[in-house]
Design a protein around this motif. Structure first.
Motif, PDB file in Angstrom:
ATOM      1  N   ALA A 102       1.518  -1.061   0.149  1.00 20.68           N
ATOM      2  CA  ALA A 102      -0.208   0.077  -0.116  1.00 20.68           C
ATOM      3  C   ALA A 102       0.669   0.736  -0.200  1.00 20.68           C
ATOM      4  O   ALA A 102       1.918   1.615   0.373  1.00 20.68           O
ATOM      5  N   VAL A 103       0.359   2.223  -0.336  1.00 15.07           N
ATOM      6  CA  VAL A 103       0.509   3.670  -0.762  1.00 15.07           C
ATOM      7  C   VAL A 103       1.279   4.254   0.678  1.00 15.07           C
ATOM      8  O   VAL A 103       2.664   4.334   1.048  1.00 15.07           O
ATOM      9  N   ARG A 104       0.227   3.999   1.862  1.00 16.73           N
ATOM     10  CA  ARG A 104       0.980   4.104   3.301  1.00 16.73           C
ATOM     11  C   ARG A 104       1.793   3.642   4.046  1.00 16.73           C
ATOM     12  O   ARG A 104       2.413   3.471   5.216  1.00 16.73           O
ATOM     13  N   GLY A 105       2.367   1.989   3.055  1.00 10.18           N
ATOM     14  CA  GLY A 105       3.432   1.086   3.846  1.00 10.18           C
ATOM     15  C   GLY A 105       4.513   1.267   4.501  1.00 10.18           C
ATOM     16  O   GLY A 105       5.042   2.888   3.159  1.00 10.18           O
ATOM     17  N   VAL A 106       5.744   0.606   4.432  1.00  6.54           N
ATOM     18  CA  VAL A 106       6.555   0.886   3.895  1.00  6.54           C
ATOM     19  C   VAL A 106       7.831   0.184   3.306  1.00  6.54           C
ATOM     20  O   VAL A 106       8.867   0.424   3.110  1.00  6.54           O
ATOM     21  N   PHE A 107       6.873  -0.432   2.367  1.00  9.34           N
ATOM     22  CA  PHE A 107       7.208  -1.119   1.775  1.00  9.34           C
ATOM     23  C   PHE A 107       8.686  -0.275   0.809  1.00  9.34           C
ATOM     24  O   PHE A 107       9.583  -0.817   0.088  1.00  9.34           O
ATOM     25  N   TRP A 108       8.173   0.904  -0.057  1.00  9.83           N
ATOM     26  CA  TRP A 108       8.609   1.389  -1.273  1.00  9.83           C
ATOM     27  C   TRP A 108       9.511   2.424  -0.694  1.00  9.83           C
ATOM     28  O   TRP A 108      10.997   2.443  -1.147  1.00  9.83           O
ATOM     29  N   ARG A 109       9.683   2.993   0.962  1.00 10.11           N
ATOM     30  CA  ARG A 109      10.595   2.976   1.393  1.00 10.11           C
ATOM     31  C   ARG A 109      12.191   2.640   2.166  1.00 10.11           C
ATOM     32  O   ARG A 109      13.249   2.828   1.636  1.00 10.11           O
ATOM     33  N   LYS A 110      11.296   1.016   1.828  1.00  7.04           N
ATOM     34  CA  LYS A 110      12.266  -0.226   2.036  1.00  7.04           C
ATOM     35  C   LYS A 110      13.433   0.327   1.258  1.00  7.04           C
ATOM     36  O   LYS A 110      14.617  -0.407   0.889  1.00  7.04           O
ATOM     37  N   CYS A 111      12.702  -0.614  -0.262  1.00  2.29           N
ATOM     38  CA  CYS A 111      13.700  -0.324  -2.152  1.00  2.29           C
ATOM     39  C   CYS A 111      13.816   0.803  -2.009  1.00  2.29           C
ATOM     40  O   CYS A 111      15.451   0.564  -2.050  1.00  2.29           O
ATOM     41  N   LEU A 112      13.792   1.815  -1.496  1.00  3.44           N
ATOM     42  CA  LEU A 112      14.330   3.185  -2.022  1.00  3.44           C
ATOM     43  C   LEU A 112      16.361   2.507  -1.060  1.00  3.44           C
ATOM     44  O   LEU A 112      17.672   4.040  -1.056  1.00  3.44           O
ATOM     45  N   ASP A 113      15.788   2.573   0.182  1.00  2.88           N
ATOM     46  CA  ASP A 113      16.585   2.208   1.347  1.00  2.88           C
ATOM     47  C   ASP A 113      17.670   1.327   0.998  1.00  2.88           C
ATOM     48  O   ASP A 113      19.083   1.809   0.327  1.00  2.88           O
ATOM     49  N   TRP A 114      17.471   0.397   0.038  1.00  4.07           N
ATOM     50  CA  TRP A 114      18.366  -0.464  -0.584  1.00  4.07           C
ATOM     51  C   TRP A 114      19.215  -0.451  -1.941  1.00  4.07           C
ATOM     52  O   TRP A 114      20.212  -0.752  -1.915  1.00  4.07           O
ATOM     53  N   ILE A 115      18.331   0.624  -2.847  1.00  5.19           N
ATOM     54  CA  ILE A 115      18.324   1.384  -3.728  1.00  5.19           C
ATOM     55  C   ILE A 115      20.237   1.681  -3.624  1.00  5.19           C
ATOM     56  O   ILE A 115      20.761   1.641  -4.075  1.00  5.19           O
ATOM     57  N   VAL A 116      19.525   3.056  -2.428  1.00  4.54           N
ATOM     58  CA  VAL A 116      21.116   3.663  -1.907  1.00  4.54           C
ATOM     59  C   VAL A 116      21.970   3.117  -1.254  1.00  4.54           C
ATOM     60  O   VAL A 116      23.171   3.293  -2.005  1.00  4.54           O
TER      61      VAL A 116
END
Length: 71
Positions: A12-26
């Protein structure tokens, strides 16, 4: 099929999955690829957030009835 609601809540948009993906990429991808991967992540997130964007536009239409969708 009990895993489907859990997966949709996880992505979901409000979930932390997307933030974790960006952190992993960085942390794990060479910095020369960051602009391309972040652009792709932005497009995916933009598409996933369509219902939330429509809700915001609808609510702003109530608050500011004379403004258009582009505003």
């Amino acid at each position: 099929m009990n895993w489907l609601p859990q997966l949709s809540r996880h992505l979901a948009v409000r979930g932390v999955f997307w933030r974790k993906c960006l952190d992993w990429i960085v942390l794990h991808v060479p910095s020369s690829l960051h602009p391309f991967l972040l652009f792709a992540a932005t497009l995916i997130f933009y598409a996933a957030a369509t219902p939330a964007r429509r809700t915001v536009v609808r609510h702003l239409g109530i608050i500011l009835p004379e403004s258009g969708k582009a505003m």
